[in-house]
Design an enzyme around this catalytic site. Sequence first.
Site, PDB file in Angstrom:
ATOM      1  N   ASN A   1      46.624  61.676  55.011  1.00 44.62           N
ATOM      2  CA  ASN A   1      47.105  61.662  53.603  1.00 44.62           C
ATOM      3  C   ASN A   1      46.084  60.775  52.600  1.00 44.62           C
ATOM      4  O   ASN A   1      46.105  61.138  51.540  1.00 44.62           O
ATOM      5  CB  ASN A   1      48.375  61.346  53.714  1.00 44.62           C
ATOM      6  CG  ASN A   1      48.916  59.922  54.145  1.00 44.62           C
ATOM      7  OD1 ASN A   1      48.049  59.351  54.830  1.00 44.62           O
ATOM      8  ND2 ASN A   1      49.781  59.435  53.482  1.00 44.62           N
ATOM      9  N   ASP A   7      42.389  61.561  61.363  1.00 43.89           N
ATOM     10  CA  ASP A   7      42.855  62.797  61.965  1.00 43.89           C
ATOM     11  C   ASP A   7      41.779  63.640  61.702  1.00 43.89           C
ATOM     12  O   ASP A   7      40.873  63.795  61.046  1.00 43.89           O
ATOM     13  CB  ASP A   7      44.090  63.010  60.666  1.00 43.89           C
ATOM     14  CG  ASP A   7      44.835  64.286  61.126  1.00 43.89           C
ATOM     15  OD1 ASP A   7      46.139  64.092  61.583  1.00 43.89           O
ATOM     16  OD2 ASP A   7      44.463  65.332  60.977  1.00 43.89           O
ATOM     17  N   GLY A  43      50.370  55.966  60.637  1.00 44.18           N
ATOM     18  CA  GLY A  43      50.808  57.241  60.906  1.00 44.18           C
ATOM     19  C   GLY A  43      52.403  57.355  61.032  1.00 44.18           C
ATOM     20  O   GLY A  43      52.889  56.560  60.536  1.00 44.18           O
ATOM     21  N   GLU A  78      51.330  50.787  60.499  1.00 45.33           N
ATOM     22  CA  GLU A  78      51.864  50.942  59.211  1.00 45.33           C
ATOM     23  C   GLU A  78      52.564  52.619  59.341  1.00 45.33           C
ATOM     24  O   GLU A  78      51.799  53.572  59.541  1.00 45.33           O
ATOM     25  CB  GLU A  78      50.750  51.032  58.239  1.00 45.33           C
ATOM     26  CG  GLU A  78      50.009  49.752  57.939  1.00 45.33           C
ATOM     27  CD  GLU A  78      50.932  48.759  57.322  1.00 45.33           C
ATOM     28  OE1 GLU A  78      51.687  49.183  56.566  1.00 45.33           O
ATOM     29  OE2 GLU A  78      50.779  47.589  57.294  1.00 45.33           O
ATOM     30  N   LEU A  79      53.858  52.442  59.217  1.00 43.23           N
ATOM     31  CA  LEU A  79      54.413  53.828  59.581  1.00 43.23           C
ATOM     32  C   LEU A  79      55.144  54.548  58.339  1.00 43.23           C
ATOM     33  O   LEU A  79      55.119  54.281  57.252  1.00 43.23           O
ATOM     34  CB  LEU A  79      55.501  53.535  60.719  1.00 43.23           C
ATOM     35  CG  LEU A  79      54.687  52.961  61.870  1.00 43.23           C
ATOM     36  CD1 LEU A  79      55.606  52.342  63.110  1.00 43.23           C
ATOM     37  CD2 LEU A  79      53.441  53.408  62.400  1.00 43.23           C
ATOM     38  N   CYS A 117      53.182  57.650  51.960  1.00 43.22           N
ATOM     39  CA  CYS A 117      54.041  56.706  52.749  1.00 43.22           C
ATOM     40  C   CYS A 117      54.958  55.957  52.016  1.00 43.22           C
ATOM     41  O   CYS A 117      56.130  55.831  52.214  1.00 43.22           O
ATOM     42  CB  CYS A 117      53.324  55.996  53.802  1.00 43.22           C
ATOM     43  SG  CYS A 117      52.193  54.863  53.096  1.00 43.22           S
TER      44      CYS A 117
HETATM   45  P1  NAD Z   1      50.684  61.077  62.820  1.00 43.26           P
HETATM   46  O1  NAD Z   1      51.453  59.758  63.584  1.00 43.26           O
HETATM   47  O2  NAD Z   1      51.087  62.440  63.501  1.00 43.26           O
HETATM   48  O3  NAD Z   1      49.236  60.828  63.147  1.00 43.26           O
HETATM   49  C1  NAD Z   1      48.507  59.655  62.717  1.00 43.26           C
HETATM   50  C2  NAD Z   1      47.229  59.437  63.717  1.00 43.26           C
HETATM   51  O4  NAD Z   1      47.746  59.065  64.899  1.00 43.26           O
HETATM   52  C3  NAD Z   1      46.196  60.883  63.697  1.00 43.26           C
HETATM   53  O5  NAD Z   1      44.851  60.383  63.556  1.00 43.26           O
HETATM   54  C4  NAD Z   1      46.751  61.716  65.110  1.00 43.26           C
HETATM   55  O6  NAD Z   1      45.579  62.128  65.618  1.00 43.26           O
HETATM   56  C5  NAD Z   1      46.718  59.951  65.914  1.00 43.26           C
HETATM   57  N1  NAD Z   1      47.679  60.367  66.968  1.00 43.26           N
HETATM   58  C6  NAD Z   1      48.641  61.012  67.437  1.00 43.26           C
HETATM   59  N2  NAD Z   1      49.033  60.976  68.443  1.00 43.26           N
HETATM   60  C7  NAD Z   1      48.623  59.876  68.930  1.00 43.26           C
HETATM   61  C8  NAD Z   1      48.812  59.066  70.171  1.00 43.26           C
HETATM   62  N3  NAD Z   1      49.390  59.403  71.244  1.00 43.26           N
HETATM   63  N4  NAD Z   1      48.131  57.981  70.257  1.00 43.26           N
HETATM   64  C9  NAD Z   1      47.149  57.406  69.335  1.00 43.26           C
HETATM   65  N5  NAD Z   1      46.948  58.088  68.269  1.00 43.26           N
HETATM   66  C10 NAD Z   1      47.699  59.556  68.057  1.00 43.26           C
HETATM   67  O7  NAD Z   1      50.929  61.018  61.633  1.00 43.26           O
HETATM   68  P2  NAD Z   1      50.717  62.196  60.432  1.00 43.26           P
HETATM   69  O8  NAD Z   1      51.958  62.821  60.422  1.00 43.26           O
HETATM   70  O9  NAD Z   1      49.712  62.835  60.642  1.00 43.26           O
HETATM   71  O10 NAD Z   1      50.854  61.415  59.018  1.00 43.26           O
HETATM   72  C11 NAD Z   1      51.784  61.160  58.560  1.00 43.26           C
HETATM   73  C12 NAD Z   1      52.611  60.160  58.572  1.00 43.26           C
HETATM   74  O11 NAD Z   1      51.871  58.683  58.191  1.00 43.26           O
HETATM   75  C13 NAD Z   1      53.675  59.921  57.609  1.00 43.26           C
HETATM   76  O12 NAD Z   1      55.047  59.405  58.372  1.00 43.26           O
HETATM   77  C14 NAD Z   1      53.621  58.751  56.654  1.00 43.26           C
HETATM   78  O13 NAD Z   1      54.653  58.123  56.117  1.00 43.26           O
HETATM   79  C15 NAD Z   1      52.692  57.786  57.489  1.00 43.26           C
HETATM   80  N6  NAD Z   1      51.769  56.880  56.727  1.00 43.26           N
HETATM   81  C16 NAD Z   1      51.966  55.755  56.626  1.00 43.26           C
HETATM   82  C17 NAD Z   1      51.107  54.868  55.901  1.00 43.26           C
HETATM   83  C18 NAD Z   1      51.280  53.368  55.574  1.00 43.26           C
HETATM   84  O14 NAD Z   1      50.612  52.567  55.177  1.00 43.26           O
HETATM   85  N7  NAD Z   1      52.733  53.085  56.115  1.00 43.26           N
HETATM   86  C19 NAD Z   1      50.172  55.361  55.132  1.00 43.26           C
HETATM   87  C20 NAD Z   1      49.977  56.525  55.407  1.00 43.26           C
HETATM   88  C21 NAD Z   1      50.599  57.385  56.015  1.00 43.26           C
END
Ligand code: NAD
Length: 526
Positions: free
Chosen positions: A170, A195, A244, A266-267, A300
Amino acid sequence: MTSRTTTPAPSAHLSPSSGAAAAALASLAALATGTGPEHEVIAPSDGRPLGVVRQASAAEIAAAVTRARAAQKAWARTPATARAAVARRFASLVLDRRDEILDVIEAETGKARLAALEEVMDVSRTAAYYAHTAPGLLRPRRRGGAFPVFTQTTERRHPKGAVGVITPWNYPFTLPASDSVPALLAGNAVVIKPDEKTPFSALLTLSLLREAGLPDGLAQVVVGPRDEAGPALVEAADYIMFTGSSATGRKVAARCGERLIGFSAELGGKNPLIVLADADIPAAAAGAARACFANAGQLCIGPERIYVHEAVRTQFTEAFLGEVGRMRVAAGAGWDAEMGSLISEAQLEKVRAHLEDAVARGARILAGGTARPELGPYFFDPTVLSDVPESAALCREETFGPVVAVYPVASDEEAIARANDSALGLNASLWTRPARGAELGARLEAGTVNVNEGYAASWGSHAAPMGGWKGSGVGRRHGAEGLLKYTEAQTVAVQRLLRFAPLPGMSNERYADLLTAAVRVLNRFR
Ligand code: NAD
């Protein structure tokens, strides 16, 4: 020791017909570490192929980490001021190359140019902030020793080694860049795993870091299938910076726990926005519309729940719907759109599913509620709901799309209580008089609180920590914490003259009495 490489910049507005833009993306793709199968990147705004990137296998990712560790040794010995100079050049370069960066972000996310602009500004400010502060934060510091004069104690900061930076789609430029810069300035190397939908922004980060003078091998980008590449990096790195979803964050945290390596996560968020009776309603309505639909709600820290005081409910709702109705949703690179495309079919389906579930349970659609296929495959109108029941999934779960629910509250206390009634605690927004906002804001259970702003005031305050409470994260980015987390603290205590034992000829009992008296004196002063 610095080597500079320049990748041809993507030309304006990455259209499929632009041979120069395709060539520029191909040269970015060549920077990826990996010799595996090609992964095709698609532009979400119209489904056109943008280019291909070679994927890295788990073995190649482990090898990338080993190379990073080797390159990091000399970098750790480089003075912090020299490391900071790279970040300073990077901060300028990002502004100089603004339009090229915006083109890449826009092409691979489909977001509005205005939303992409936030990424460019954030990266430049983060890099400049750490360029200014890193040498001071990393300087060895004298600390009070066990005994004054006799114990000289120094706290030192050492880099962790090779930091794995895992990022979502994002904010594909902000997250790899803003999390890598402090890690690098602390003396680490980084291996970035973006990603797979958005690798080009991370590769552009790498290219710009090298152009700013980052020595070879200190930053690498690996792309791969989500079930393999992320876990492979978690398996190999010395520290993980993960951004993520909360669900993936838990898996990453569990594995980091097993490996006993540090991590920062950061979730997700389900962020509340509160409008109190004394708020400036037109400002609150305009601010809420901008915040809720920034990056098409795929932010997020963007609000998904609005709690409005009964006394101003009608006034606010009318003004808010007026703002939402005027929003420009559009495709194509340009400054006019306020909202662009969603990232993918999966994201569109999540939005649809949350909406249909809420409506089936009694929610009312006050604005939007429909996809806009005439603009592109994943466009969706900014959507406002009321009467969302507690049983609806979108009442508590993150939607991560252009959907917000408005709930009335009878008092300030109820607004605070309902805002805090969540398993997540990333960001909160509060619209009221400034003094009241500062006081009430401290009672909100969120890592950042914005008074009379949706999210940008705290995000842009790079000197202060940013991160989540509860299920929204562990650790912080920005501020001192955002850099020091990438270090191992070390205490070096040099003992002189006085021993931690009875003096020759002194009985143990006499020693115990003397020590007790000395500690009594010490306790009075520190
Ligand atoms: P996601 O958790 O599905 O993926 C995030 C990243 O993790 C990707 O690069 C993915 O390939 C990787 N990944 C997937 N499985 C993994 C594993 N088992 N081990 C290690 N890495 C793995 O997230 P998403 O749905 O693509 O992104 C959106 C989410 O991210 C939303 O929940 C959003 O709120 C959050 N987000 C948080 C922040 C913050 O700063 N708090 C910023 C941006 C997005």
